[in-house]
Each structure stands twice: as structure tokens, then as C-alpha cells.
Design an enzyme around this catalytic site. Structure first.
Site, mmCIF file in Angstrom:
data_model
loop_
_atom_site.group_PDB
_atom_site.id
_atom_site.type_symbol
_atom_site.label_atom_id
_atom_site.label_comp_id
_atom_site.label_asym_id
_atom_site.label_seq_id
_atom_site.Cartn_x
_atom_site.Cartn_y
_atom_site.Cartn_z
ATOM 1 N N LYS A 175 111.771 -25.798 22.229
ATOM 2 C CA LYS A 175 110.909 -26.938 21.955
ATOM 3 C C LYS A 175 110.961 -27.992 23.056
ATOM 4 O O LYS A 175 109.997 -28.747 23.220
ATOM 5 C CB LYS A 175 111.274 -27.567 20.611
ATOM 6 C CG LYS A 175 110.904 -26.695 19.424
ATOM 7 C CD LYS A 175 111.129 -27.445 18.135
ATOM 8 C CE LYS A 175 110.760 -26.593 16.931
ATOM 9 N NZ LYS A 175 111.102 -27.271 15.665
ATOM 10 N N LYS A 178 101.938 -13.492 15.948
ATOM 11 C CA LYS A 178 102.168 -13.978 14.596
ATOM 12 C C LYS A 178 101.043 -14.937 14.191
ATOM 13 O O LYS A 178 100.576 -15.710 15.025
ATOM 14 C CB LYS A 178 103.509 -14.729 14.581
ATOM 15 C CG LYS A 178 104.235 -14.677 13.261
ATOM 16 C CD LYS A 178 105.584 -15.351 13.384
ATOM 17 C CE LYS A 178 105.706 -16.430 12.334
ATOM 18 N NZ LYS A 178 106.955 -17.159 12.375
ATOM 19 N N LYS A 193 99.965 -21.691 12.532
ATOM 20 C CA LYS A 193 99.128 -22.849 12.223
ATOM 21 C C LYS A 193 98.666 -23.553 13.492
ATOM 22 O O LYS A 193 97.701 -24.298 13.472
ATOM 23 C CB LYS A 193 99.860 -23.811 11.292
ATOM 24 C CG LYS A 193 101.243 -24.222 11.721
ATOM 25 C CD LYS A 193 101.908 -25.010 10.591
ATOM 26 C CE LYS A 193 103.337 -25.372 10.956
ATOM 27 N NZ LYS A 193 104.007 -26.082 9.866
HETATM 28 N N1 TRP Z 1 113.869 -27.240 10.577
HETATM 29 C C1 TRP Z 1 113.104 -26.784 9.449
HETATM 30 C C2 TRP Z 1 111.865 -26.053 9.977
HETATM 31 O O1 TRP Z 1 111.368 -26.366 11.033
HETATM 32 C C3 TRP Z 1 112.683 -27.906 8.551
HETATM 33 C C4 TRP Z 1 113.852 -28.543 7.880
HETATM 34 C C5 TRP Z 1 114.331 -29.789 8.092
HETATM 35 C C6 TRP Z 1 114.662 -27.941 6.889
HETATM 36 N N2 TRP Z 1 115.397 -30.031 7.296
HETATM 37 C C7 TRP Z 1 115.635 -28.945 6.545
HETATM 38 C C8 TRP Z 1 114.684 -26.690 6.265
HETATM 39 C C9 TRP Z 1 116.618 -28.675 5.594
HETATM 40 C C10 TRP Z 1 115.675 -26.447 5.311
HETATM 41 C C11 TRP Z 1 116.629 -27.433 4.999
HETATM 42 O O2 TRP Z 1 111.346 -25.208 9.307
#
Ligand code: TRP
Length: 344
Positions: free
Chosen positions: A128, A208, A211
Site C-alpha cells: 500500500k 480478481k 471494487k
Molecule cells: N484491515 C481490514 C481490511 O482491510 C479491516 C479491519 C480493520 C479489520 N480493523 C479490523 C478486520 C479488525 C478485522 C478486525 O480488511
């Protein structure tokens, strides 16, 4: 005094507690069929057996520096889509991350229990940061994620394969905190649901379904109307040949068969059997019908929820109140152990 409070709250809580689930999505852009199949559908089912906490992580989304209007819209869109998919705010906790200040507060504390070395190993940061720049927010993103989970003392975290590394970090941080301050945080288990085959782009079956695809015809969104779904299936690429049968050399029709299987629950064998001797046109027609039957009710509920601003606001307000109550309990417990002075 505190002793008394603790005993009282213990007696108040129900004796048989269901295990706690926490999961979250970023409000980065419209949710797709893939989000439904890979996450939301499963989150809905988990409500039967678990105490579920589902969050819209808007603070995480800031790492991509979205436009204010887009973030505002998408935060409400994702919350509405949780509910439209079948998450019941009367049974599960639905809220927006930024409405609970304890997420940012615990994140700071946890950053004092995280090592540069372990954060440096996170592969998503590498991917990222090429796109969004190497901000410290992006670097400590997984620490905020750990705070999300640990605040609610979650036992299980359903996520996709791509989040496994972040979950492992959350566990390590929780264990480290517990090493210094015993019995403070629940160490969460990662729970990766068995998702059928992956859903690929309708325009390029080697990619894939995403979105953020620049070609809007490539992706089915959960907000698509029946006409939009029909149009996208009609224009979906197919392979040379005519057989409606899975095969490595037929990636496009294989993907469409996967969609059919997901929408109807029918086995691949049964579907293939039924379309023997028929062409892609017939198959696409029936596939479109099946997808419309799956998505249209979700899309209709979504628009109804989204158009009733007051009701959605009310749900998120109640969610935030309860989430603040639960999150502050954990934060205060840790603050106390750390020696943060509490005012009388
Ligand atoms: N990082 C996860 C994603 O991009 C989103 C996320 C943030 C998350 N906090 C979380 C997922 C806590 C599970 C639990 O999909």
C-alpha cells in the site's frame, strides 16, 4: 470502592456468555458481490451463535486519504450495507470506529508494545505504501487494527486470508501486554471461513473481481439494480467454444459457473448437467436471473435504510453508546494497570 463496583458488574452480567466475534470493513468504496460472499453472508450467520461486534473502520480508511465527501458517504453506505445484508443491530453491535475514541487511545498504548521489526514485516504496508505513500499511519495501521479487536475482548475474528498476518500481530501484542499485566486482554483466534472459489472480474477472468476496477462492467456491486446486473452479465466476456462446463482452458465460463453456484447453492455438477446442449446465451440469461434474485433484495433494503437518515443515525448512535461502554471497560482496566491516574 472499585472492588465493589467490579463485583456488582460481574453479578449483573449474564452467566452464560456467548463467545465474542469482532470484524470490520473499511469504507473505501462500494461493496461488491465478493464482499457479500466472502464476509457479510458469513457475518450474518455468525449472529446465531456469537456475540457479534461489526465495525466500520473509517479511521483506517484515512490511510488512503479519501475525499471528505466520499468518506462520509461510504461510511454510511457500509453501515447500511451491513444491515441490508442481514446484520441485525438489535442482536449485534454495529458502529463506526471514530465514534469510539478508545480505538485511537488503545492504539497509542499498543504502539508502545509493538516493535518496529514486527511492523516492518507486514506485507500490506509494502504494497500500500507504493500507492498511498509511506505514512506512519499506514505503518501503524495494524496496531490500530489490534486495538479494534482487543478493546472488545474478541475471541474470534473472521477475516480473509489477506488479514492473517495482521491477526497474528494482534495476538502477539495481546500476549505481550498479558505478559506484563496478566489477564488483561483476550488473545483472539483468527477464523478464515471456507469461501468457495474466488470470484473473478467479469471482463478479465484472470483478475480478481475488485471494487476498485477501473472498468465498472467488471464488478457486481451490492447496490446494482436488476438492469445493471443483467447488463453486466450480458457483456461479461466468455471463452471461445460453447460448452457450459468448468475447465482450466475456460476461465471465463468457469467464473460465471462459480457465480451461478454462489447465487443458487446448486452443485457444479447439477448446473453443468442442466446446460448440456445449451449455449452461453441461455446460461447467461439464467445466471442473471439468479444474481438478481440474490442481490435485488439486498439492494432494495440498502436503499431504504440509506434513505431513512434519522433511523440510520439512531442505529449508529445506539451502537456507539454500547461500543463506548464496552471499549472503555477494557481501556480503563489497562490504564489502571499501567498506572494512568484516574480522577475521583
Ligand atoms: N484491515 C481490514 C481490511 O482491510 C479491516 C479491519 C480493520 C479489520 N480493523 C479490523 C478486520 C479488525 C478485522 C478486525 O480488511
Amino acid at each position: 470502592m472499585n472492588q465493589e463496583l467490579q463485583t456488582a458488574s460481574k453479578q449483573d452480567s449474564p452467566t452464560e456468555k456467548r463467545p465474542i466475534i469482532f470484524s470490520a470493513m473499511q469504507p473505501t468504496s462500494g461493496l461488491t458481490l465478493g464482499n457479500y460472499v466472502g464476509a457479510l453472508k458469513n457475518w450474518v450467520e455468525l449472529q446465531k451463535d456469537y456475540d457479534c461486534v461489526y465495525c466500520v473502520v473509517d479511521l483506517h480508511a484515512l490511510t488512503a486519504r479519501p475525499e471528505a465527501a466520499a468518506l462520509r458517504k461510504q461510511t454510511l453506505d457500509v453501515a447500511a450495507m451491513y444491515i441490508a445484508s442481514g446484520i441485525d443491530p438489535a442482536r449485534s453491535l454495529v458502529f463506526v470506529q471514530s465514534h469510539v475514541p478508545a480505538h485511537a487511545q488503545l492504539s497509542w498504548v499498543l504502539s508502545c508494545f509493538s516493535q518496529l521489526g514486527e511492523l516492518n514485516k507486514m506485507t500490506q504496508f509494502k504494497e500500500k505504501s507504493d500507492k498511498h505513500g509511506a505514512t506512519t499511519g499506514l505503518f501503524t495501521y495494524p496496531v490500530l487494527q489490534a486495538a479494534d479487536i482487543l478493546l472488545y475482548q474478541a475471541n474470534l475474528v473472521p477475516v480473509g486470508e489477506d488479514q492473517k498476518q495482521h491477526l497474528e500481530l494482534s495476538r502477539n501484542i495481546a500476549e505481550r501486554v498479558n505478559h506484563y499485566y496478566a489477564n488483561t486482554l483476550t488473545v483472539p483466534e483468527v477464523f478464515i471461513p471456507k469461501v468457495g472459489a474466488r470470484i473473478m472480474s467479469l471482463q478479465d477472468p484472470t483478475k480478481k473481481m475488485s471494487k476498485s476496477d477501473e472498468n465498472p462492467k467488471a464488478t457486481i456491486f451490492l447496490t446494482d439494480s436488476a438492469d445493471e446486473i443483467r447488463g453486466k452479465i450480458k457483456r461479461a466476456v466468455t471463452d471461445s467454444g460453447t460448452e457450459v462446463r468448468r475447465g482450466e482452458e475456460r476461465p471465463a465460463i468457469t467464473n460465471l459457473l462459480t457465480l451461478y453456484h454462489i447465487a443458487t447453492g446448486e452443485s457444479f455438477e447439477a448446473i453443468e448437467e442442466r446446460f448440456v446442449g445449451k449455449g452461453y446465451g441461455d446460461f447467461k440469461q439464467e445466471l442473471a436471473d439468479a444474481l438478481v434474485a440474490l442481490i435485488e433484495p439486498i439492494s432494495t433494503r440498502f436503499h431504504a435504510i440509506r434513505n431513512d437518515k434519522a433511523a440510520l443515525n439512531d442505529i449508529l448512535k445506539k451502537g456507539a453508546e454500547e461500543a463506548n461502554r464496552r471499549a472503555n471497560r477494557t481501556l480503563r482496566k489497562l490504564y489502571k494497570k499501567l498506572g494512568i491516574v484516574e480522577l475521583e
